[in-house]
Design a protein around this motif. Structure first.
Motif, PDB file in Angstrom:
ATOM      1  N   ASP A 252       0.838  -1.195   0.000  1.00 24.13           N
ATOM      2  CA  ASP A 252       0.000   0.000   0.000  1.00 24.13           C
ATOM      3  C   ASP A 252       0.875   1.248   0.000  1.00 24.13           C
ATOM      4  O   ASP A 252       1.770   1.388   0.854  1.00 24.13           O
ATOM      5  CB  ASP A 252      -0.910  -0.012   1.231  1.00 24.13           C
ATOM      6  CG  ASP A 252      -1.769   1.236   1.316  1.00 24.13           C
ATOM      7  OD1 ASP A 252      -2.470   1.529   0.334  1.00 24.13           O
ATOM      8  OD2 ASP A 252      -1.709   1.919   2.353  1.00 24.13           O
TER       9      ASP A 252
ATOM     10  N   ASN B 178      -1.052  -4.868   0.748  1.00 23.63           N
ATOM     11  CA  ASN B 178      -2.363  -4.399   0.295  1.00 23.63           C
ATOM     12  C   ASN B 178      -3.337  -5.545   0.058  1.00 23.63           C
ATOM     13  O   ASN B 178      -3.053  -6.709   0.352  1.00 23.63           O
ATOM     14  CB  ASN B 178      -2.206  -3.525  -0.950  1.00 23.63           C
ATOM     15  CG  ASN B 178      -1.601  -4.283  -2.122  1.00 23.63           C
ATOM     16  OD1 ASN B 178      -1.505  -5.513  -2.107  1.00 23.63           O
ATOM     17  ND2 ASN B 178      -1.186  -3.559  -3.142  1.00 23.63           N
ATOM     18  N   ARG B 179      -4.484  -5.211  -0.513  1.00 27.39           N
ATOM     19  CA  ARG B 179      -5.550  -6.198  -0.720  1.00 27.39           C
ATOM     20  C   ARG B 179      -5.099  -7.309  -1.662  1.00 27.39           C
ATOM     21  O   ARG B 179      -5.442  -8.478  -1.488  1.00 27.39           O
ATOM     22  CB  ARG B 179      -6.788  -5.486  -1.284  1.00 27.39           C
ATOM     23  CG  ARG B 179      -7.937  -6.422  -1.682  1.00 27.39           C
ATOM     24  CD  ARG B 179      -8.514  -7.144  -0.477  1.00 27.39           C
ATOM     25  NE  ARG B 179      -9.518  -8.119  -0.844  1.00 27.39           N
ATOM     26  CZ  ARG B 179     -10.824  -7.858  -0.913  1.00 27.39           C
ATOM     27  NH1 ARG B 179     -11.269  -6.650  -0.649  1.00 27.39           N
ATOM     28  NH2 ARG B 179     -11.673  -8.814  -1.227  1.00 27.39           N
ATOM     29  N   ARG B 180      -4.305  -6.955  -2.659  1.00 28.98           N
ATOM     30  CA  ARG B 180      -3.830  -7.975  -3.597  1.00 28.98           C
ATOM     31  C   ARG B 180      -2.974  -9.010  -2.863  1.00 28.98           C
ATOM     32  O   ARG B 180      -3.132 -10.220  -3.063  1.00 28.98           O
ATOM     33  CB  ARG B 180      -3.026  -7.320  -4.716  1.00 28.98           C
ATOM     34  CG  ARG B 180      -2.512  -8.278  -5.771  1.00 28.98           C
ATOM     35  CD  ARG B 180      -1.835  -7.511  -6.891  1.00 28.98           C
ATOM     36  NE  ARG B 180      -1.335  -8.378  -7.919  1.00 28.98           N
ATOM     37  CZ  ARG B 180      -0.730  -7.963  -9.024  1.00 28.98           C
ATOM     38  NH1 ARG B 180      -0.578  -6.653  -9.216  1.00 28.98           N
ATOM     39  NH2 ARG B 180      -0.287  -8.808  -9.932  1.00 28.98           N
TER      40      ARG B 180
ATOM     41  N   ASP C 242      -5.255 -11.213  -0.767  1.00 35.34           N
ATOM     42  CA  ASP C 242      -5.971 -12.228  -1.541  1.00 35.34           C
ATOM     43  C   ASP C 242      -5.056 -13.397  -1.896  1.00 35.34           C
ATOM     44  O   ASP C 242      -5.468 -14.562  -1.829  1.00 35.34           O
ATOM     45  CB  ASP C 242      -6.547 -11.606  -2.812  1.00 35.34           C
ATOM     46  CG  ASP C 242      -7.733 -10.699  -2.531  1.00 35.34           C
ATOM     47  OD1 ASP C 242      -8.355 -10.866  -1.461  1.00 35.34           O
ATOM     48  OD2 ASP C 242      -8.038  -9.826  -3.357  1.00 35.34           O
TER      49      ASP C 242
ATOM     50  N   TYR D  18      -2.657  -6.308   6.758  1.00 39.19           N
ATOM     51  CA  TYR D  18      -2.868  -5.829   5.397  1.00 39.19           C
ATOM     52  C   TYR D  18      -3.826  -4.647   5.441  1.00 39.19           C
ATOM     53  O   TYR D  18      -4.761  -4.621   6.241  1.00 39.19           O
ATOM     54  CB  TYR D  18      -3.485  -6.925   4.521  1.00 39.19           C
ATOM     55  CG  TYR D  18      -2.706  -8.214   4.496  1.00 39.19           C
ATOM     56  CD1 TYR D  18      -1.890  -8.536   3.418  1.00 39.19           C
ATOM     57  CD2 TYR D  18      -2.791  -9.129   5.553  1.00 39.19           C
ATOM     58  CE1 TYR D  18      -1.184  -9.732   3.384  1.00 39.19           C
ATOM     59  CE2 TYR D  18      -2.090 -10.320   5.535  1.00 39.19           C
ATOM     60  CZ  TYR D  18      -1.294 -10.617   4.448  1.00 39.19           C
ATOM     61  OH  TYR D  18      -0.594 -11.797   4.422  1.00 39.19           O
TER      62      TYR D  18
ATOM     63  N   PHE E 274      -6.813  -3.431   3.848  1.00 37.30           N
ATOM     64  CA  PHE E 274      -7.845  -4.099   3.062  1.00 37.30           C
ATOM     65  C   PHE E 274      -8.502  -3.134   2.090  1.00 37.30           C
ATOM     66  O   PHE E 274      -8.943  -3.508   1.018  1.00 37.30           O
ATOM     67  CB  PHE E 274      -8.888  -4.691   4.014  1.00 37.30           C
ATOM     68  CG  PHE E 274      -9.691  -5.806   3.429  1.00 37.30           C
ATOM     69  CD1 PHE E 274      -9.084  -6.999   3.084  1.00 37.30           C
ATOM     70  CD2 PHE E 274     -11.051  -5.660   3.226  1.00 37.30           C
ATOM     71  CE1 PHE E 274      -9.828  -8.041   2.553  1.00 37.30           C
ATOM     72  CE2 PHE E 274     -11.810  -6.690   2.694  1.00 37.30           C
ATOM     73  CZ  PHE E 274     -11.194  -7.885   2.354  1.00 37.30           C
ATOM     74  N   GLY E 275      -8.545  -1.868   2.445  1.00 36.43           N
ATOM     75  CA  GLY E 275      -9.171  -0.851   1.608  1.00 36.43           C
ATOM     76  C   GLY E 275      -9.809   0.220   2.461  1.00 36.43           C
ATOM     77  O   GLY E 275     -10.452  -0.081   3.466  1.00 36.43           O
TER      78      GLY E 275
END
Length: 789
Positions: A274, A281-283, A286, A343, A345-346
């Motif tokens: 991020d 980050n979110r990627r 995942d 992380y 997440f957003g």
């Protein structure tokens, strides 16, 4: 002059290549082959300088033909030639022995360069470097240097966090004997300059008792940045000198490849980081979650959300909001241990992934406590968190995230600044197949019946209680997803019981709807008791359903206020609620349609596993038929049953004996009669399925009818054959001819097209054939895409 053998199953393609190369003074076409076997035979007979090999060749495909030609003619240049540049296709051809690759339709200069330069070892190395696996550059370069120099010892050293390290070696020396970096390689790296043997003694190049007569080291440098060094030493027993210029060129190629690989790795790392907080980050989340799910070991997820963060942005500005996010990230990084990773997440949401069991809640509590203690430059917002555990809460990524998200919003609804975990052992958690449950608490039996009937209309399971005491017993046995609570209970008032539920960590996250017959003022009291919904009796059943859907997360819409509504506004409210229910119904229909498609696809795949030689036939022919149907009549594809008819056209073959389906020789008349019954069997199997009612079932029955009336099962002719079946017949024949079958090899695309056109007004509808001719370029692209995968 380069003597070229052209290998392509298309007459038109071979003619086009002859024309393109006719005026090229350096390349002469000395032979043409229409299939792989012929290509191998002509290569052995003509011994050409170069071979242009189509990948999709009949009888013997381009990969196998290339491999055989390479064994016959090790010094002949082979250029792979196909309609796709898919990585798998390129790698298969190059592994088989091709030296270069050119895509059909490429400009003449690119084709000439591929043919003329296919034998250049440096070009081959450059191609190989672009396709090398991560971390494989050192091994590849060392092997190429060993071969290009006629047998020299070659070693590649690359920079790591601890200094230079052996990345690859080749030659008559074991890698462990080259692990200690020779002084010459160190100096070449440090000075960014070549270090020949005469700069020191040859003794440093003596490995495992092998004496070297010529040796030197070269740096690997890209844009002025040293990346490593290459060491080359020629054993004294070999009568060769090292070509310094050649090795320097190889070193330049290697340095560029290493720099590109590291830049890509850096980019991949940055893509998973991020930019604001520096957290993963979110990627990255995942990818890690997918790894954990695939590993099938227990793990836990926590989703964290900064409470009322929007207020920070609104009151202090977005820069202040960003500062809060960064401060929270720093607090988290200081608090986490080495095996714990957080992380972003957003937005203002963060996530934790922890392997093992019964750990994540303690980690979250530690983070929340650290956030509460933070004071400078300003206190941080409180944090709400929701936890999900694998496998208890699910085994799929989507299920676990949904459960964690539900728990997070339960924490929000329960008053924020808390962690909601899976239910305690005191109450039995809901089984996966049990569905969504609602607890109705009301002392009016008639009203409970009405509520049950209304809620069951949207497939909710209902438990009932007529008092707070009964409700407590029900909650102890099984936790619901929603509580509908009357304000007037015989043993306590509903508002007090609501406050009791919200004060209990086990039930704090369960949304509560308060029912009352009282006048104004009760809604404010319900909100003060932390109830999430409020309905005044008498209420519309639709109003109750809309509120239940929203609180259960099925419908993300706010419910309009009823306070003071007049008759006209009530009608509008009824219409709004009805629209919501229709949206729910449409969503459920879409999910059902998706499930149907998956089921149909699985059935088609099962059929293809039974019918040898038709792997993925249904999916391919579906794409051909859909493309052609849009060109013939766009309304065809608007009919849902058409797609299912295309996919399940051969479902009747499930009832045909394997001995007939798998027979590699010609069928007898009796066997053919049995096989032809598959259209009728398919219609019988699917006749009661609403999905195929209409044109879909007619395709299943009639897709083997012929325009001239000589087809089966009904001998229909001309326009008596359903249009969908006439379209599908061409798509089915096209795929059958261009695919390998047990009894014959695939035909080339152009041959198949010519055969279909020739059968206009005989086997096929002439108007559909004309549409096929117009659509042929689009279908050809589909063919190349499908054969390349």
């Amino acid at each position: 002059m380069i003597r070229l053998l052209v290998c392509d199953d298309s007459c038109a393609a071979r003619a086009a290549l002859r024309t393109m190369l006719h005026d090229q003074g350096e390349i002469a076409v000395v032979g043409e082959a229409a299939d792989g076997e012929q290509a191998v035979a002509l290569a052995a007979e003509l011994a050409p300088d170069a071979v242009l090999m189509d990948v999709a060749m009949p009888i013997l495909d381009g990969v196998r033909a290339t491999s055989r030609i390479r064994r016959l003619l090790p010094n002949t240049r082979i250029v792979a030639f196909a309609g796709s540049s898919e990585r798998d296709v390129v790698e298969a051809m190059l592994e088989a022995g091709a030296d270069a690759y050119c895509v059909k339709g490429a400009p003449l200069w690119e084709l000439e360069r591929a043919i003329a330069g296919a034998g250049d070892p440096l070009l081959r190395l450059a191609h190989a470097l672009t396709r090398s696996a991560s971390g494989g550059i050192g091994v590849l370069v060392a092997r190429e240097l060993h071969e290009l120099t006629g047998g020299a010892i070659a070693a590649v050293y690359l920079t790591t966090e601890t200094g230079l390290s052996l990345a690859g070696s080749a030659g008559p020396v074991a890698p462990e004997d080259l692990a200690a970096v020779p002084e010459a390689a160190v100096r070449a790296y440090q000075e960014c300059a070549p270090v020949p043997a005469d700069a020191g003694t040859l003794s440093e190049f003596v490995c495992s008792g092998i004496e070297c007569g010529d040796a030197f080291a070269l740096p690997l440098v890209s844009d002025g940045l040293p990346l490593g060094a290459v060491l080359v030493a020629m054993p004294a027993t070999l009568p060769f000198l090292i070509d310094v210029e050649l090795v320097a060129t190889v070193a330049d190629l290697a340095a560029a490849a290493v720099a590109s690989e590291r830049l890509l790795l850096h980019s991949r790392t940055e893509a998973r980081r991020d930019g604001l907080t520096g957290l993963l980050n979110r990627r990255a989340f995942d990818e890690r979650l997918e790894d954990l799910v695939a590993g099938e070991r227990p793990f836990e997820i926590a989703l964290l959300d900064l409470d009322d963060f929007k207020r920070t942005n609104d009151e202090l500005g977005h820069q202040a909001g960003d500062a809060v996010l960064c401060a929270f990230a720093r607090v988290v990084q200081r608090t986490l241990r080495a095996d714990e990773e957080v992380y972003r997440f957003g937005g203002d949401e963060f996530a934790l992934l922890i392997e093992g069991e019964n750990a994540v809640s303690h980690v979250v509590e530690r983070l929340l406590e650290a956030a509460r203690l933070h004071r400078r430059p300003r206190p941080l917002p409180t944090v709400s968190a929701g936890v999900a555990v694998s496998p208890a809460d699910g085994r799929s990524k989507a299920r676990l995230l949904a459960r964690a998200d539900d728990a997070l919003y339960a924490a929000k609804r329960g008053g924020k600044n808390r962690v909601v975990t899976p239910p305690a052992t005191g109450a039995r958690p809901r089984d996966a197949g049990e569905g969504t449950r609602v607890l109705v608490v009301d002392d009016d039996a008639g009203l409970r019946t009405l509520l049950r009937t209304t809620l069951e209309a949207i497939e909710l399971s209902v438990d009932e209680a007529e008092s707070a005491a009964e409700a407590r017993a029900s909650l102890g046995a099984r936790l619901p997803d929603l509580v509908v609570l009357d304000i007037g209970l015989p043993d306590t008032d509903g508002l007090s019981f609501c406050r009791e539920l919200k004060g209990d960590p086990r039930t704090a996250g369960i949304p509560v709807v308060i029912l009352t017959g009282a006048d104004a003022g009760t809604s404010e009291a319900a909100r003060a008791a932390s109830a999430q919904g409020f309905l005044r009796k008498p209420f519309s059943p639709l109003e109750l359903l809309a509120l239940a859907e929203r609180l259960l997360g099925r419908l993300d819409l706010e419910l309009p206020r009823r306070d003071g509504a007049d008759r006209e506004e009530q009608v509008q409210l009824y219409a709004q609620d009805l629209r919501r229910l229709l949206e729910i119904e449409r969503g459920q229909r879409a999910l059902l349609q998706h499930a149907y498609r998956q089921t149909v696809g699985a059935l088609a795949a099962a059929l293809e596993s039974k019918d040898v030689g038709t792997g993925a036939h249904s999916q391919r022919v579906l794409m051909y038929a859909g493309d052609l149907a849009r060109a013939v009549d766009s309304t065809l594809v608007a009919e849902p049953s058409i797609e299912y008819g295309f996919l399940l056209h051969d479902v009747g073959k499930i009832g045909i004996p394997d001995s007939i389906l798998r027979k590699r020789g010609p069928l007898t008349r009796g066997e053919r009669s049995v096989l032809e019954t598959h259209t009728l069997l398919g219609e019988q199997m699917l006749g009661g399925v609403p999905l195929l009612a209409g044109d879909g079932i007619r395709i299943v029955r009639s897709h083997h009818e012929r325009w001239d009336g000589r087809g089966y099962p009904d001998g229909l002719a001309g326009r008596d054959i359903p249009l969908g079946a006439r379209v599908f017949a061409i798509a089915d024949t096209l795929d059958a001819m261009t695919s390998d079958r047990p009894y014959r090899a695939a035909l080339g695309w152009d041959e198949a097209v010519a055969e279909i056109v020739a059968q206009a007004s005989r086997q096929f509808d002439p108007e559909v054939v004309e549409a096929f001719r117009q659509q042929e370029p689009s279908l050809r692209r589909l063919y190349y895409e499908l054969t390349a995968t």
